[in-house]
Write a protein that holds these residues in place. Structure first.
Motif, mmCIF file in Angstrom:
data_model
loop_
_atom_site.group_PDB
_atom_site.id
_atom_site.type_symbol
_atom_site.label_atom_id
_atom_site.label_comp_id
_atom_site.label_asym_id
_atom_site.label_seq_id
_atom_site.Cartn_x
_atom_site.Cartn_y
_atom_site.Cartn_z
ATOM 1 N N ASN A 162 0.763 -1.277 -0.093
ATOM 2 C CA ASN A 162 0.015 0.199 -0.033
ATOM 3 C C ASN A 162 0.957 1.330 0.071
ATOM 4 O OD1 ASN A 162 -2.508 -1.206 0.322
ATOM 5 N ND2 ASN A 162 -2.010 -1.864 2.289
ATOM 6 N N VAL A 163 0.630 2.243 -0.719
ATOM 7 C CA VAL A 163 1.096 3.567 -0.791
ATOM 8 C C VAL A 163 -0.071 4.565 -0.551
ATOM 9 C CG1 VAL A 163 2.445 5.324 -2.382
ATOM 10 C CG2 VAL A 163 2.875 2.656 -2.486
ATOM 11 N N HIS A 164 0.530 5.441 0.449
ATOM 12 C CA HIS A 164 -0.329 6.564 1.048
ATOM 13 C C HIS A 164 0.137 7.840 0.428
ATOM 14 C CE1 HIS A 164 -2.776 3.503 3.158
ATOM 15 N NE2 HIS A 164 -1.716 3.104 3.395
ATOM 16 N N THR A 165 -0.419 8.607 -0.450
ATOM 17 C CA THR A 165 0.389 9.858 -0.804
ATOM 18 C C THR A 165 -0.501 10.911 -0.335
ATOM 19 O OG1 THR A 165 -0.979 9.855 -2.919
ATOM 20 C CG2 THR A 165 1.210 8.873 -3.079
ATOM 21 N N GLY A 166 -0.159 12.162 -0.314
ATOM 22 C CA GLY A 166 -1.070 13.127 0.134
ATOM 23 C C GLY A 166 0.234 14.581 0.332
ATOM 24 N N MET A 167 -0.583 15.429 1.294
ATOM 25 C CA MET A 167 -0.011 16.926 1.273
ATOM 26 C C MET A 167 0.089 17.257 2.855
ATOM 27 S SD MET A 167 -2.485 16.801 -1.250
ATOM 28 C CE MET A 167 -2.362 16.981 -2.957
ATOM 29 N N ILE A 168 0.947 17.980 3.350
ATOM 30 C CA ILE A 168 0.885 18.472 4.828
ATOM 31 C C ILE A 168 1.291 19.825 4.669
ATOM 32 C CG2 ILE A 168 1.889 18.056 7.024
ATOM 33 C CD1 ILE A 168 2.627 15.147 6.105
ATOM 34 N N CYS A 169 0.629 20.664 5.509
ATOM 35 C CA CYS A 169 1.093 22.030 5.776
ATOM 36 C C CYS A 169 1.286 22.545 7.136
ATOM 37 C CB CYS A 169 0.294 22.863 4.948
ATOM 38 S SG CYS A 169 0.458 24.682 4.881
ATOM 39 N N GLY A 170 2.075 23.073 7.487
ATOM 40 C CA GLY A 170 2.136 23.782 9.156
ATOM 41 C C GLY A 170 2.254 25.240 8.921
ATOM 42 N N VAL A 171 1.820 25.820 9.814
ATOM 43 C CA VAL A 171 1.865 27.331 9.727
ATOM 44 C C VAL A 171 2.128 27.866 11.090
ATOM 45 C CG1 VAL A 171 -0.010 27.635 7.946
ATOM 46 C CG2 VAL A 171 -0.578 27.709 10.129
ATOM 47 N N ASN A 172 2.976 29.242 11.193
ATOM 48 C CA ASN A 172 3.052 29.823 12.638
ATOM 49 C C ASN A 172 2.210 30.728 12.786
ATOM 50 O OD1 ASN A 172 4.134 32.107 10.936
ATOM 51 N ND2 ASN A 172 6.307 31.545 11.249
#
Length: 335
Positions: free
Chosen positions: A17-27
Motif C-alpha cells: 500500500n502507498v499513501h500519498t498526500g500533502m501536509i502544511c504547517g503554519v506559524n
C-alpha cells in the motif's frame, strides 16, 4: 496538484500500500513554515469542520440556558462512535434542549464502533438518528436556530441563515474570502466547505491560540469550546481513536474528517497543521501525525507514544505473526 508519498506499507519486503498526500504547517505570523506536497491544494474539511460548525452554539447562551454539562457540550464538536457514554449524554441533551429527534436531518444509523452496534443488533434495536456520528452537531444546529429565530426547516441547506453564519465564521478564521470557498454536501446532509490546505492549518492555529482571533466574542467562544474538547477527549471520538488520544494532551486541539483529512493546532508552539491523505485512508493518521510531531521536536513524548501505539510500525496477521512493516516516507520541508 503536487503530492508526496507519506506512508508505505510492505509485506515480506514488497510494497503493498502507498499513501500519498500533502501536509502544511503554519506559524503565528500566519506563514507556511512546514510542508510536504502542495499546501495550496483545495481540500474539504469534512468532519474537521465540526468545531467551526459548533461555534454558533458557543457564541450563544444555550449551554448555560439549558443546563448542559461540559461533557454534553463537547458532543456539539464530536464524531461520536456510539458508545454507551455517548448515547447517555445524547439522551440527556434531548431531555434538556428544544429538539425532537425526528427533527434531526442526519440519517438513521447504528453506532460506528463495532461493539455497541453488535450489542444493539443482538437486542433487535432499530437504527436511530441519535446514533449517527453527527447527531450532536445536528442537535446544536436546531438549538441555535430556535435561539436565533432562524427557521428549523431547511437548516441543512447552504443558503439557510445558520449555514451562512457558519460560512462567514469559516471565512474569518481561515482568511479565505467567501467567493473563494468551495461548497459541497457532506455525508450527514449538511454543507461542507473546501479551502486551501494552508488555510485549514491556519484555522486550527487560531482554534489552539484563540488570542489570534480579532473578534473578542469569537475568541471567547473558541476558548470555551476547545476547553470542553480537551476536558472530554473520549466524547469527541472514543477510546483508541486519534482525536481522543491527541486531545488528552492539553496543548493540542485536533479533529479529523472523512477521506483522509486531519487538522491540529499546538498552543505552546503556536503552530497549526493540516494534512490530506489522497486515498482517503484514516488508518495512517497516527503514523503521519506522530512523525510530524517528531520532526518538529515536540516535547511531549507520551503523546507521540500513544499515537505510535494506535498504528505500530510492525504489521501482524490474525495469529499475531509479523508479516510486514509501516514506513514513513516524508520529510517536512522547513521554509
Amino acid at each position: 496538484m503536487k503530492a508526496v508519498t507519506l506512508v508505505e506499507e510492505t509485506r515480506a519486503g514488497l510494497v503493498e500500500n502507498v499513501h500519498t498526500g500533502m501536509i502544511c504547517g503554519v506559524n503565528e505570523n500566519l506563514e507556511t513554515i512546514y510542508h510536504a506536497g502542495d499546501s495550496s491544494h483545495y481540500t474539504y474539511y469534512r468532519s474537521a469542520a465540526k468545531p467551526i460548525q459548533a461555534l454558533p452554539v458557543f457564541l450563544s447562551n444555550c449551554i448555560k440556558k439549558y443546563g448542559l454539562t461540559s461533557e454534553e457540550a463537547a458532543l456539539f464538536t464530536a464524531s461520536h462512535r456510539g458508545e454507551s457514554y455517548h448515547i447517555d449524554a445524547l439522551e440527556s441533551m434531548l431531555n434538556k434542549l428544544p429538539v425532537h429527534e425526528n427533527e434531526l436531518y442526519c440519517p438513521y444509523s447504528y453506532p460506528l464502533n463495532a461493539k455497541p452496534k453488535k450489542e444493539m443488533l443482538r437486542k433487535n434495536k432499530e437504527k436511530r438518528r441519535l446514533y449517527h456520528n453527527c447527531s450532536g452537531k445536528h442537535m446544536g444546529f436546531i438549538t441555535v436556530c430556535r435561539e436565533y429565530g432562524y427557521p428549523v426547516e431547511g437548516y441543512w441547506e447552504v443558503d439557510h441563515p445558520l449555514q451562512q453564519h457558519i460560512l462567514k465564521l469559516l471565512s474569518e478564521l481561515s482568511e479565505v474570502p467567501l467567493a473563494k470557498i468551495h461548497s459541497g454536501l457532506d455525508g450527514c446532509g449538511v454543507p461542507v466547505f473546501a479551502i486551501p490546505l494552508q488555510n485549514m492549518a491556519l484555522t486550527y492555529l487560531k482554534l489552539a491560540c484563540s488570542e489570534l482571533i480579532g473578534d473578542l466574542q469569537v475568541q471567547k467562544a473558541v476558548k470555551q469550546m476547545t476547553s470542553v474538547m480537551n476536558k472530554h477527549p473520549r466524547i469527541v471520538a472514543s477510546e483508541n481513536f486519534i482525536c481522543s488520544e491527541l486531545l488528552q494532551d492539553q496543548n493540542i486541539v485536533a479533529k479529523g474528517g472523512a477521506q483522509g483529512v486531519y487538522c491540529f493546532g499546538l498552543k505552546k508552539e503556536r503552530m497549526g497543521f493540516a494534512l490530506k491523505v489522497l486515498n482517503g485512508s484514516e488508518d495512517v493518521w497516527p503514523v503521519i501525525v506522530a512523525s510530524i510531531l517528531e520532526q518538529i521536536g515536540y516535547k511531549n513524548k507520551e503523546t507521540i507514544a500513544r499515537l505510535r501505539a494506535l498504528k505500530p510500525s510492525i504489521i501482524t496477521n490474525d495469529a499475531g505473526v509479523e508479516v510486514g512493516k509501516v514506513h514513513e516516507k516524508f520529510s517536512l520541508t522547513n521554509m
